[in-house]
Design a protein around this motif. Structure first.
Motif, short mmCIF file in Angstrom:
data_model
loop_
_atom_site.label_atom_id
_atom_site.label_comp_id
_atom_site.label_asym_id
_atom_site.label_seq_id
_atom_site.Cartn_x
_atom_site.Cartn_y
_atom_site.Cartn_z
N LEU A 11 29.68 35.09 40.50
CA LEU A 11 29.88 34.26 39.13
C LEU A 11 29.60 35.34 37.90
CD1 LEU A 11 28.43 30.57 39.88
CD2 LEU A 11 30.85 31.42 40.09
N GLY A 12 30.13 36.47 38.24
CA GLY A 12 29.96 37.30 37.24
C GLY A 12 31.28 37.33 36.07
N ILE A 13 31.35 38.57 35.80
CA ILE A 13 32.49 38.75 34.80
C ILE A 13 33.82 38.27 35.32
CG2 ILE A 13 33.75 40.52 33.42
CD1 ILE A 13 31.47 42.17 33.54
N ILE A 14 34.20 38.65 36.40
CA ILE A 14 35.42 38.29 37.05
C ILE A 14 35.46 37.18 37.74
CG2 ILE A 14 35.67 39.25 39.34
CD1 ILE A 14 38.11 39.97 36.44
N ARG A 36 24.15 34.69 43.21
CA ARG A 36 22.83 35.17 43.56
C ARG A 36 21.85 34.45 42.60
NH1 ARG A 36 22.96 41.04 46.36
NH2 ARG A 36 22.61 40.17 48.38
N THR A 72 32.44 39.36 44.43
CA THR A 72 31.02 39.88 44.16
C THR A 72 31.28 41.36 44.20
OG1 THR A 72 31.34 39.87 46.66
CG2 THR A 72 29.95 37.94 45.83
N HIS A 74 31.75 45.15 44.82
CA HIS A 74 32.71 45.85 46.16
C HIS A 74 31.87 45.93 47.37
CE1 HIS A 74 33.56 47.65 42.38
NE2 HIS A 74 33.23 48.79 42.72
N HIS A 77 32.14 42.97 49.92
CA HIS A 77 33.40 42.51 50.18
C HIS A 77 33.67 42.43 51.70
CE1 HIS A 77 35.22 43.45 45.98
NE2 HIS A 77 34.05 42.56 46.13
N GLU A 94 38.69 40.36 45.73
CA GLU A 94 38.70 41.16 44.40
C GLU A 94 39.11 42.47 45.00
OE1 GLU A 94 39.48 41.70 41.70
OE2 GLU A 94 39.48 39.94 40.57
N LYS A 95 39.55 43.47 44.17
CA LYS A 95 39.59 44.95 44.14
C LYS A 95 38.53 45.55 43.99
CE LYS A 95 39.44 46.24 40.26
NZ LYS A 95 38.49 47.18 39.61
N GLN A 128 46.56 42.40 40.58
CA GLN A 128 47.44 41.83 39.74
C GLN A 128 48.26 42.46 38.84
OE1 GLN A 128 44.11 42.27 39.06
NE2 GLN A 128 43.79 42.42 36.80
N TRP A 172 24.21 47.27 39.97
CA TRP A 172 24.82 47.75 41.10
C TRP A 172 25.89 49.03 40.62
CZ3 TRP A 172 30.25 46.93 41.17
CH2 TRP A 172 30.69 45.91 40.32
N ARG A 173 26.16 49.10 39.38
CA ARG A 173 27.39 49.87 38.83
C ARG A 173 27.03 51.37 38.97
NH1 ARG A 173 31.35 46.46 36.69
NH2 ARG A 173 30.50 44.72 35.41
N HIS A 190 43.65 49.94 40.27
CA HIS A 190 45.00 49.31 40.17
C HIS A 190 46.12 50.38 40.28
CE1 HIS A 190 43.32 45.19 39.45
NE2 HIS A 190 42.59 45.64 38.59
N1 LIG Z 1 41.13 42.71 39.27
C1 LIG Z 1 40.29 43.03 38.36
O1 LIG Z 1 40.79 43.35 37.50
C2 LIG Z 1 38.90 43.06 38.31
C3 LIG Z 1 38.40 43.06 37.16
C4 LIG Z 1 36.71 43.13 37.04
C5 LIG Z 1 36.30 43.11 38.11
N2 LIG Z 1 36.88 43.25 39.50
C6 LIG Z 1 35.92 43.36 40.82
O2 LIG Z 1 35.40 42.18 40.98
C7 LIG Z 1 34.02 42.27 41.40
C8 LIG Z 1 33.03 41.82 40.68
O3 LIG Z 1 32.93 42.54 39.41
P1 LIG Z 1 32.33 41.79 38.47
O4 LIG Z 1 32.49 42.65 37.01
O5 LIG Z 1 32.62 40.33 38.09
O6 LIG Z 1 30.44 41.94 38.76
P2 LIG Z 1 29.44 40.96 38.40
O7 LIG Z 1 28.17 42.02 38.44
O8 LIG Z 1 29.45 40.85 36.83
O9 LIG Z 1 29.17 39.81 39.02
C9 LIG Z 1 28.90 39.98 40.58
C10 LIG Z 1 28.60 38.48 40.87
O10 LIG Z 1 28.48 38.41 42.29
C11 LIG Z 1 27.21 37.77 42.75
N3 LIG Z 1 26.83 38.12 44.06
C12 LIG Z 1 26.39 39.46 44.10
N4 LIG Z 1 25.98 39.74 45.62
C13 LIG Z 1 26.40 38.41 45.83
C14 LIG Z 1 26.44 37.87 47.30
N5 LIG Z 1 25.88 38.69 48.53
N6 LIG Z 1 26.57 36.47 47.52
C15 LIG Z 1 27.11 35.76 46.54
N7 LIG Z 1 26.95 36.20 45.10
C16 LIG Z 1 26.81 37.58 45.09
C17 LIG Z 1 26.29 38.16 41.51
O11 LIG Z 1 25.39 37.30 41.47
C18 LIG Z 1 27.32 38.06 40.37
O12 LIG Z 1 27.54 36.74 39.98
C19 LIG Z 1 34.05 44.10 41.79
O13 LIG Z 1 34.35 44.17 43.04
C20 LIG Z 1 35.10 44.37 40.81
O14 LIG Z 1 35.77 45.48 41.04
C21 LIG Z 1 38.18 43.09 39.27
#
Ligand SMILES: NC(=O)c1ccc[n+]([C@@H]2O[C@H](COP(=O)([O-])OP(=O)(O)OC[C@H]3O[C@@H](n4cnc5c(N)ncnc54)[C@H](O)[C@@H]3O)[C@@H](O)[C@H]2O)c1
Length: 375
Positions: A11-14, A36, A72, A74, A77, A94-95, A128, A172-173, A190
């Protein structure tokens, strides 16, 4: 109408973006969420009137959940995809598919194994950009062989500028132990996917990667890759998170001319595909011309295409329809291994100071990654 029950893991950014899209899809039902952080889980479950889960394992045990979206970081995954397939859940990941080819192979093996028991099990990945009008049009131009035999493809993708603040925003970044890679694995994954989607997989990779050149990070933030293909095509892929304003320009040259496309994410209407079309094949002109400095004449064609950058929603909608109505998936999740061959291969080339054959043994990069994680 039948609805697909989704569990969203992360439940992060994406992850939050996915929830917003799911809400708009009439055949999707947000059934459960998990991350988490307890407060975030509770707050989100309340907002979407769905079930909170405090571990992804518990969520996967819920028999009412048909499909999961994995958002979550990468490096988790692979583990979550594999567990989800074991529980017979459809997966939209997610990628990037994983951090390395080693883990991607494990995901694909498990999916292929589960497919034997359930041939309807769906697996897709959120690349996407494959739904964008520009890339679909360029693919169509290449499929129609407008450029003839391909000679060179160069992508400069340096407009992914990031600040130190961005890298510090989640711990994690940009660390080998938790993200497992830099600009190639994350910011331009992408474009690496689109590159191989348009042009196929190269035969060999030679690359130069700088680690932490512009930022206080462990992983690569500037890269130049040179690809060679069995059919003589050569490729360049130049990526950076340290340049501003940066460029996103793809140029593909063939014997019949060149295609140039500059992608502006903000001013979509400015995006133009131009084809400089030779009147005679340049390869034939080289052989047949009796002139010292002559060149084929050419015309410039502006190619129209829909400016429909659909974003994630199109992928989620297609995934939902693939499960419910057998619609063809836009992106087979197994394709996710290809961009990993390119990103891992480039880093491997830098680390070993060698040209790398594609495919390479996944354990070769994995042993480097393990060393980098410990360093
Ligand atoms: N397709 C796209 O354009 C795009 C854009 C941004 C991010 N992403 C991908 O999405 C993924 C997440 O990126 P983000 O920026 O949202 O990260 P983020 O750090 O904002 O969010 C990660 C979320 O995962 C949760 N998490 C971590 N480990 C976990 C686990 N074992 N079980 C349950 N929840 C867990 C964290 O609590 C957090 O809510 C990455 O792999 C990123 O590459 C894809």
């Amino acid at each position: 109408m039948e609805k697909l029950n989704f569990g969203v893991i992360g439940l992060g950014i994406i992850g939050l973006k996915h929830l917003n899209y799911l809400k708009e899809i009439s055949s999707a039902n947000i059934y459960a969420v998990c991350s988490r952080v307890k407060e975030k889980i509770d707050e989100t479950a309340k907002l979407y009137k769905c079930k909170p889960y405090y571990s992804y394992q518990e969520l996967l045990n819920d028999k009412n959940i048909d499909a999961v979206i994995i958002t979550t970081p990468h490096d988790s995954h692979a583990e979550i995809c594999i567990e989800a397939f074991k529980k017979n859940k459809h997966v939209l990941c997610e990628k990037p598919l994983a951090v390395d080819v080693f883990d991607a192979e494990k995901i694909i093996d498990k999916y292929n194994e589960c497919l034997k028991n359930n041939s309807e099990l769906k697996f897709s990945i959120v690349f996407q950009q494959r739904t964008f009008g520009c890339w679909k049009k360029i693919k169509e131009i290449l499929n129609d062989n407008l450029l003839g035999k391909l000679i060179r493809a160069t992508w400069i993708i340096t407009n992914k500028f990031r600040t130190q603040y961005y890298f510090n925003s989640a711990n994690w970044r940009a660390k080998w132990s938790t993200e497992g890679g830099g600009v190639l694995l994350n910011q331009v994954s992408h474009e690496l996917d689109i590159y191989q989607w348009l042009l196929g997989m190269p035969d060999k990779i030679r690359a130069f990667c700088s680690f932490g050149k512009y930022h206080e990070i462990e992983v690569e933030d500037e890269v130049t890759i040179y690809f060679t293909y069995k059919n003589d095509l050569i490729g360049h892929f130049i990526a950076s998170t340290g340049e501003a304003p940066g460029t996103n320009r793809l140029e593909i040259t063939g014997e019949n001319g060149k295609l140039v496309y500059e992608h502006d994410k903000i001013n979509l209407s400015k995006n133009k595909i131009k084809v400089f079309k030779n009147k005679i094949s340049s390869l034939n002109f080289i052989k047949d011309s009796k002139e010292m400095f002559g060149k084929p004449e050419y015309e410039i064609i502006d190619i129209q295409f829909p400016l429909d950058n659909n974003d994630h929603k199109a992928v989620i909608e297609n995934f939902t329809n693939a499960v419910l109505n057998k619609e063809k998936l836009y992106i087979d999740g197994r394709d996710g291994i290809n961009s990993l061959y390119l990103s891992n291969g480039a880093v491997l080339s830098q680390l070993e100071n060698e040209t790398i054959d594609i495919p390479f043994k996944s354990s070769r990069y994995r042993s480097w990654l393990n060393k980098l994680k410990k360093a």
